[in-house]
Design a protein around this motif. Structure first.
Motif, PDB file in Angstrom:
ATOM      1  N   PHE A 142       0.806  -1.234  -0.017  1.00  0.00           N
ATOM      2  CA  PHE A 142      -0.503   0.327   0.070  1.00  0.00           C
ATOM      3  C   PHE A 142       0.706   1.286   0.216  1.00  0.00           C
ATOM      4  O   PHE A 142       1.833   0.848   0.355  1.00  0.00           O
ATOM      5  N   HIS A 143       0.121   2.035  -1.026  1.00  0.00           N
ATOM      6  CA  HIS A 143       1.356   3.906  -0.604  1.00  0.00           C
ATOM      7  C   HIS A 143       1.076   4.187  -0.097  1.00  0.00           C
ATOM      8  O   HIS A 143      -0.353   4.755  -0.182  1.00  0.00           O
ATOM      9  N   VAL A 144       1.713   4.541   0.714  1.00  0.00           N
ATOM     10  CA  VAL A 144       1.522   5.028   2.466  1.00  0.00           C
ATOM     11  C   VAL A 144       1.956   6.799   2.456  1.00  0.00           C
ATOM     12  O   VAL A 144       0.754   7.237   2.416  1.00  0.00           O
ATOM     13  N   TYR A 145       2.375   7.371   1.697  1.00  0.00           N
ATOM     14  CA  TYR A 145       2.966   8.256   1.586  1.00  0.00           C
ATOM     15  C   TYR A 145       4.030   8.795   0.388  1.00  0.00           C
ATOM     16  O   TYR A 145       5.316   7.997   0.360  1.00  0.00           O
ATOM     17  N   ASP A 146       4.545  10.281   0.233  1.00  0.00           N
ATOM     18  CA  ASP A 146       5.396  10.505  -0.323  1.00  0.00           C
ATOM     19  C   ASP A 146       6.254  10.953   0.308  1.00  0.00           C
ATOM     20  O   ASP A 146       5.893  11.906   1.371  1.00  0.00           O
ATOM     21  N   ALA A 147       6.916  11.053   0.005  1.00  0.00           N
ATOM     22  CA  ALA A 147       8.878  11.525   0.927  1.00  0.00           C
ATOM     23  C   ALA A 147       9.479  12.814   0.298  1.00  0.00           C
ATOM     24  O   ALA A 147       9.708  12.242  -0.989  1.00  0.00           O
ATOM     25  N   ALA A 148       9.642  13.855   0.750  1.00  0.00           N
ATOM     26  CA  ALA A 148      10.573  14.503  -0.354  1.00  0.00           C
ATOM     27  C   ALA A 148      11.873  15.279   0.878  1.00  0.00           C
ATOM     28  O   ALA A 148      10.788  16.246   2.268  1.00  0.00           O
ATOM     29  N   PHE A 149      13.467  15.331   0.936  1.00  0.00           N
ATOM     30  CA  PHE A 149      13.974  16.162   1.630  1.00  0.00           C
ATOM     31  C   PHE A 149      14.290  17.418   0.933  1.00  0.00           C
ATOM     32  O   PHE A 149      15.012  17.385   0.404  1.00  0.00           O
ATOM     33  N   TYR A 150      14.307  18.965   2.115  1.00  0.00           N
ATOM     34  CA  TYR A 150      14.750  19.689   1.787  1.00  0.00           C
ATOM     35  C   TYR A 150      15.705  20.392   1.961  1.00  0.00           C
ATOM     36  O   TYR A 150      15.872  20.258   3.389  1.00  0.00           O
ATOM     37  N   ARG A 151      17.224  20.764   1.516  1.00  0.00           N
ATOM     38  CA  ARG A 151      18.169  21.521   2.260  1.00  0.00           C
ATOM     39  C   ARG A 151      18.097  22.435   2.231  1.00  0.00           C
ATOM     40  O   ARG A 151      17.883  23.268   0.712  1.00  0.00           O
ATOM     41  N   SER A 152      18.729  24.102   2.886  1.00  0.00           N
ATOM     42  CA  SER A 152      19.321  24.963   2.166  1.00  0.00           C
ATOM     43  C   SER A 152      20.111  24.876   1.537  1.00  0.00           C
ATOM     44  O   SER A 152      20.480  23.929   1.306  1.00  0.00           O
ATOM     45  N   ASN A 153      20.437  25.824   0.598  1.00  0.00           N
ATOM     46  CA  ASN A 153      21.239  26.674  -0.369  1.00  0.00           C
ATOM     47  C   ASN A 153      22.415  25.964  -0.331  1.00  0.00           C
ATOM     48  O   ASN A 153      23.297  25.034  -1.104  1.00  0.00           O
ATOM     49  N   HIS A 154      23.129  25.451   1.113  1.00  0.00           N
ATOM     50  CA  HIS A 154      24.482  24.961   1.488  1.00  0.00           C
ATOM     51  C   HIS A 154      24.256  23.565   2.406  1.00  0.00           C
ATOM     52  O   HIS A 154      23.564  23.643   3.080  1.00  0.00           O
ATOM     53  N   LEU A 155      24.685  22.844   1.610  1.00  0.00           N
ATOM     54  CA  LEU A 155      24.617  22.083   1.889  1.00  0.00           C
ATOM     55  C   LEU A 155      25.062  20.853   3.263  1.00  0.00           C
ATOM     56  O   LEU A 155      24.727  19.686   4.093  1.00  0.00           O
ATOM     57  N   ASN A 156      26.225  21.936   3.838  1.00  0.00           N
ATOM     58  CA  ASN A 156      26.741  21.843   5.073  1.00  0.00           C
ATOM     59  C   ASN A 156      25.786  21.966   6.712  1.00  0.00           C
ATOM     60  O   ASN A 156      26.275  22.839   7.986  1.00  0.00           O
ATOM     61  N   SER A 157      24.436  22.741   6.082  1.00  0.00           N
ATOM     62  CA  SER A 157      23.909  24.199   6.284  1.00  0.00           C
ATOM     63  C   SER A 157      23.027  23.000   8.039  1.00  0.00           C
ATOM     64  O   SER A 157      22.955  22.021   6.837  1.00  0.00           O
ATOM     65  N   PRO A 158      22.755  23.535   8.466  1.00  0.00           N
ATOM     66  CA  PRO A 158      22.054  22.620   9.438  1.00  0.00           C
ATOM     67  C   PRO A 158      20.885  22.455   9.489  1.00  0.00           C
ATOM     68  O   PRO A 158      20.500  21.904   9.583  1.00  0.00           O
ATOM     69  N   GLU A 159      20.046  23.753   9.069  1.00  0.00           N
ATOM     70  CA  GLU A 159      18.651  23.579   8.744  1.00  0.00           C
ATOM     71  C   GLU A 159      18.437  22.281   7.212  1.00  0.00           C
ATOM     72  O   GLU A 159      18.708  22.198   6.193  1.00  0.00           O
ATOM     73  N   PHE A 160      17.108  22.298   7.901  1.00  0.00           N
ATOM     74  CA  PHE A 160      16.535  20.905   6.425  1.00  0.00           C
ATOM     75  C   PHE A 160      15.260  20.993   7.036  1.00  0.00           C
ATOM     76  O   PHE A 160      14.544  21.112   7.625  1.00  0.00           O
ATOM     77  N   ALA A 161      14.030  20.260   6.498  1.00  0.00           N
ATOM     78  CA  ALA A 161      13.099  20.030   5.933  1.00  0.00           C
ATOM     79  C   ALA A 161      12.390  18.662   5.496  1.00  0.00           C
ATOM     80  O   ALA A 161      12.781  18.135   4.653  1.00  0.00           O
ATOM     81  N   LEU A 162      11.679  17.837   5.592  1.00  0.00           N
ATOM     82  CA  LEU A 162      11.059  16.673   5.556  1.00  0.00           C
ATOM     83  C   LEU A 162       9.661  17.028   5.403  1.00  0.00           C
ATOM     84  O   LEU A 162       8.758  17.690   6.065  1.00  0.00           O
ATOM     85  N   GLU A 163       9.062  16.816   4.246  1.00  0.00           N
ATOM     86  CA  GLU A 163       7.184  16.625   4.022  1.00  0.00           C
ATOM     87  C   GLU A 163       7.068  15.691   3.333  1.00  0.00           C
ATOM     88  O   GLU A 163       7.301  14.624   2.370  1.00  0.00           O
ATOM     89  N   LEU A 164       5.954  15.282   3.791  1.00  0.00           N
ATOM     90  CA  LEU A 164       4.938  13.545   3.796  1.00  0.00           C
ATOM     91  C   LEU A 164       4.072  13.772   3.011  1.00  0.00           C
ATOM     92  O   LEU A 164       3.048  14.667   3.515  1.00  0.00           O
ATOM     93  N   ARG A 165       3.260  13.887   1.697  1.00  0.00           N
ATOM     94  CA  ARG A 165       2.117  14.144   1.363  1.00  0.00           C
ATOM     95  C   ARG A 165       1.259  12.643   1.347  1.00  0.00           C
ATOM     96  O   ARG A 165       2.076  11.312   0.901  1.00  0.00           O
TER      97      ARG A 165
END
Length: 185
Positions: free
Chosen positions: A49-72
């Protein structure tokens, strides 16, 4: 007969529009991370069963500590069941039962019920904590740096129960510095 030959084109086009639409709708992520970039995406299936789609985001610089995860989500879930499942997954990566339960109560107070097509997002910014969103609207925040390590670890920790999804989310890049994983990049 011509329509049948065009079917593969329309299937590919529909997939491209759907996956790009999911990434483009995340204006709250773009604003919070200041030039967010999609690092990777994938889908979670459970027993076929398809539960969700996930997308992982980082800020412009990949070593930056900020990030986000979105689940649809592709299925309906109560906020309480999402919180309970999060608790179980946190315990699998090593979070104590007591701490996981405490965070689970906080999550249950924040997370709404979801229907197919709705999204939940979590954005981590050091010194601010983890902020949760539903359909781009702020739901609440959990402070501290231990919570995001446990919560996002559900998907990003090397001990995750979904290693294939972790690989898809991270792509060829390292996990965020919060995970203190040795990475040769």
């Amino acid at each position: 007969m011509k329509a049948f030959r065009l079917l593969p084109f329309f299937i590919v086009l529909a997939f491209a529009i759907t996956s790009q639409g999911f990434a483009r709708e995340a204006t709250h992520i773009e604003e919070a991370l200041n030039s967010a970039k999609l690092q990777g995406n994938g889908k979670l299936t459970w027993w076929g069963f398809h539960v969700y789609d996930a997308a992982f985001y980082r800020s412009n610089h990949l070593n930056s500590p900020e990030f986000a995860l979105e689940l649809r989500y592709q299925k309906s879930f109560s906020g309480g069941s999402i919180a309970n499942r999060s608790v179980e997954e946190m315990k699998k990566i090593g979070v104590s039962d007591t701490q996981a339960q405490a965070w689970g109560r906080q999550l249950a107070a924040i997370l709404p019920n979801v229907e197919p097509g709705q999204s939940l997002a979590a954005i981590y910014i050091p010194k601010q904590g983890t902020t949760f969103y539903s359909e781009g609207k702020t739901l609440g925040q959990i402070a501290g740096s231990d919570f995001p390590r446990a919560f996002f670890g559900i998907w990003l920790d090397p001990k995750t129960s979904v290693p294939k999804l972790r690989e898809q989310l991270l792509g060829q890049n390292c996990p965020p510095p919060l995970f203190q994983e040795v990475c040769n990049q």
